[in-house]
Design a protein around this motif. Structure first.
Motif, PDB file in Angstrom:
ATOM      1  N   ALA A 104      -1.854 -10.978   7.659  1.00 55.35           N
ATOM      2  CA  ALA A 104      -1.260 -12.227   7.184  1.00 55.35           C
ATOM      3  C   ALA A 104      -1.430 -13.339   8.203  1.00 55.35           C
ATOM      4  CB  ALA A 104       0.217 -12.015   6.906  1.00 55.35           C
ATOM      5  N   ASN A 105      -1.428 -14.573   7.690  1.00 52.53           N
ATOM      6  CA  ASN A 105      -1.453 -15.733   8.573  1.00 52.53           C
ATOM      7  C   ASN A 105      -0.017 -16.105   8.948  1.00 52.53           C
ATOM      8  OD1 ASN A 105      -0.387 -17.164   6.365  1.00 52.53           O
ATOM      9  ND2 ASN A 105      -2.369 -17.997   5.770  1.00 52.53           N
ATOM     10  N   MET A 106       0.137 -17.186   9.702  1.00 54.81           N
ATOM     11  CA  MET A 106       1.463 -17.582  10.179  1.00 54.81           C
ATOM     12  C   MET A 106       2.413 -17.977   9.041  1.00 54.81           C
ATOM     13  SD  MET A 106       1.395 -16.881  13.221  1.00 54.81           S
ATOM     14  CE  MET A 106       2.311 -17.662  14.513  1.00 54.81           C
ATOM     15  N   ALA A 107       1.875 -18.370   7.894  1.00 58.19           N
ATOM     16  CA  ALA A 107       2.705 -18.703   6.734  1.00 58.19           C
ATOM     17  C   ALA A 107       3.073 -17.447   5.937  1.00 58.19           C
ATOM     18  CB  ALA A 107       1.978 -19.699   5.835  1.00 58.19           C
ATOM     19  N   GLN A 108       2.712 -16.286   6.457  1.00 57.34           N
ATOM     20  CA  GLN A 108       2.947 -14.985   5.839  1.00 57.34           C
ATOM     21  C   GLN A 108       2.234 -14.822   4.499  1.00 57.34           C
ATOM     22  OE1 GLN A 108       7.251 -14.488   5.879  1.00 57.34           O
ATOM     23  NE2 GLN A 108       7.164 -13.626   7.935  1.00 57.34           N
ATOM     24  N   ASN A 109       1.027 -15.378   4.428  1.00 63.58           N
ATOM     25  CA  ASN A 109       0.153 -15.186   3.277  1.00 63.58           C
ATOM     26  C   ASN A 109      -0.978 -14.269   3.709  1.00 63.58           C
ATOM     27  OD1 ASN A 109       1.680 -17.078   1.825  1.00 63.58           O
ATOM     28  ND2 ASN A 109       0.421 -18.760   2.562  1.00 63.58           N
ATOM     29  N   GLY A 110      -1.332 -13.308   2.860  1.00 57.70           N
ATOM     30  CA  GLY A 110      -2.394 -12.392   3.243  1.00 57.70           C
ATOM     31  C   GLY A 110      -2.624 -11.297   2.224  1.00 57.70           C
ATOM     32  N   THR A 111      -3.012 -10.127   2.737  1.00 57.87           N
ATOM     33  CA  THR A 111      -3.363  -9.002   1.877  1.00 57.87           C
ATOM     34  C   THR A 111      -2.730  -7.712   2.386  1.00 57.87           C
ATOM     35  OG1 THR A 111      -5.357  -8.520   3.148  1.00 57.87           O
ATOM     36  CG2 THR A 111      -5.599 -10.006   1.253  1.00 57.87           C
ATOM     37  N   PHE A 112      -2.603  -6.781   1.476  1.00 56.88           N
ATOM     38  CA  PHE A 112      -2.169  -5.431   1.801  1.00 56.88           C
ATOM     39  C   PHE A 112      -3.362  -4.500   1.620  1.00 56.88           C
ATOM     40  CE2 PHE A 112       1.695  -7.457   0.186  1.00 56.88           C
ATOM     41  CZ  PHE A 112       2.642  -7.078   1.125  1.00 56.88           C
ATOM     42  N   SER A 113      -3.354  -3.387   2.342  1.00 56.45           N
ATOM     43  CA  SER A 113      -4.336  -2.330   2.104  1.00 56.45           C
ATOM     44  C   SER A 113      -3.710  -1.005   2.514  1.00 56.45           C
ATOM     45  CB  SER A 113      -5.631  -2.589   2.879  1.00 56.45           C
ATOM     46  OG  SER A 113      -5.398  -2.578   4.272  1.00 56.45           O
ATOM     47  N   GLY A 114      -4.331   0.061   2.087  1.00 57.86           N
ATOM     48  CA  GLY A 114      -3.871   1.389   2.457  1.00 57.86           C
ATOM     49  C   GLY A 114      -3.401   2.201   1.274  1.00 57.86           C
ATOM     50  N   ILE A 115      -3.164   3.472   1.545  1.00 53.14           N
ATOM     51  CA  ILE A 115      -2.711   4.417   0.527  1.00 53.14           C
ATOM     52  C   ILE A 115      -1.575   5.244   1.109  1.00 53.14           C
ATOM     53  CG2 ILE A 115      -3.333   6.480  -0.814  1.00 53.14           C
ATOM     54  CD1 ILE A 115      -6.172   5.397  -0.971  1.00 53.14           C
ATOM     55  N   ILE A 116      -0.530   5.403   0.314  1.00 49.73           N
ATOM     56  CA  ILE A 116       0.549   6.324   0.652  1.00 49.73           C
ATOM     57  C   ILE A 116       0.447   7.505  -0.311  1.00 49.73           C
ATOM     58  CG2 ILE A 116       3.045   6.704   0.759  1.00 49.73           C
ATOM     59  CD1 ILE A 116       2.076   4.863   2.959  1.00 49.73           C
ATOM     60  N   LYS A 117       0.354   8.700   0.267  1.00 45.83           N
ATOM     61  CA  LYS A 117       0.321   9.925  -0.526  1.00 45.83           C
ATOM     62  C   LYS A 117       1.716  10.524  -0.516  1.00 45.83           C
ATOM     63  CE  LYS A 117      -4.459  10.806   0.613  1.00 45.83           C
ATOM     64  NZ  LYS A 117      -5.437  11.689   1.215  1.00 45.83           N
ATOM     65  N   VAL A 118       2.176  10.879  -1.705  1.00 46.75           N
ATOM     66  CA  VAL A 118       3.479  11.510  -1.855  1.00 46.75           C
ATOM     67  C   VAL A 118       3.239  12.966  -2.236  1.00 46.75           C
ATOM     68  CG1 VAL A 118       5.684  11.491  -3.091  1.00 46.75           C
ATOM     69  CG2 VAL A 118       4.491   9.340  -2.665  1.00 46.75           C
ATOM     70  N   SER A 119       3.854  13.865  -1.495  1.00 44.25           N
ATOM     71  CA  SER A 119       3.788  15.272  -1.877  1.00 44.25           C
ATOM     72  C   SER A 119       5.207  15.763  -2.102  1.00 44.25           C
ATOM     73  CB  SER A 119       3.073  16.101  -0.804  1.00 44.25           C
ATOM     74  OG  SER A 119       3.688  15.940   0.449  1.00 44.25           O
ATOM     75  N   GLY A 120       5.305  16.891  -2.745  1.00 47.14           N
ATOM     76  CA  GLY A 120       6.614  17.435  -3.053  1.00 47.14           C
ATOM     77  C   GLY A 120       6.762  17.645  -4.535  1.00 47.14           C
ATOM     78  N   VAL A 121       7.908  17.244  -5.077  1.00 46.74           N
ATOM     79  CA  VAL A 121       8.229  17.492  -6.476  1.00 46.74           C
ATOM     80  C   VAL A 121       7.259  16.790  -7.426  1.00 46.74           C
ATOM     81  CG1 VAL A 121       9.996  17.169  -8.260  1.00 46.74           C
ATOM     82  CG2 VAL A 121      10.663  17.844  -5.962  1.00 46.74           C
TER      83      VAL A 121
END
Length: 165
Positions: A104-121
């Motif tokens: 993100a820039n100083m104005a808090q504008n930007g992008t997200f990336s990544g993956i969260i894997k959930v395991s369990g139930v």
């Protein structure tokens, strides 16, 4: 006429099944966001008031297992925020692995990336690559939810905001 009637009924059944899959996916994702948001309540840097006060690194432990690593680094005229989950578990059946990276820039504008894997139930993967951030919040795009035996579902960014209510 009979063929047309059968075709319409078949199409309605397919649409009903697709709508049910999307509803299941949205319900799951809403629950996922609520639980994931709670894990971040333990972080101290993330919840400081000013942007510069959020710069730093910390690691918190899950109530049952694992860690959540938080890191903010200044890069040019903005920042890179990394949230990394490693075998993190606060609640039986919800184990998180992966990372969310925010640029993100100083104005808090930007992008997200990544993956969260959930395991369990209820195992799944939530991909953040298609979400846009404005003023520090998701403001466009979609999350991609992948669950076993179901087609990938595009989840509108607004569901995250609904999880905060």
């Amino acid at each position: 006429m009979k063929k047309l009637f059968c075709l319409i009924i078949g199409l309605l059944l397919v649409l009903a099944v697709f709508a049910q899959d999307l509803s299941i996916a949205e319900d799951y994702t809403l629950n996922y966001f609520k639980k994931l948001n709670k894990t971040q309540d333990k972080l101290t840097y993330m919840h400081k008031k000013s942007s510069l006060a959020k710069v730093g690194t910390e690691t918190v432990n899950g109530d049952i297992s694992g860690t959540l690593f938080y890191d903010v680094k200044i890069k040019g005229m903005g920042a890179v925020v990394t949230l990394r989950y490693t075998n993190y578990c606060d609640e039986e059946g919800w184990i998180y692995d992966g990372e969310i990276i925010t640029r993100a820039n100083m104005a808090q504008n930007g992008t997200f990336s990544g993956i969260i894997k959930v395991s369990g139930v209820s195992p799944s993967e939530v991909c953040y690559d298609n979400v846009i951030m404005k003023k520090g919040q998701p403001q466009g795009g979609y999350y991609l939810l992948t669950q076993p035996d179901l087609p990938p579902a595009k989840i509108d960014y607004t569901l995250y905001q609904k999880s905060k209510e």
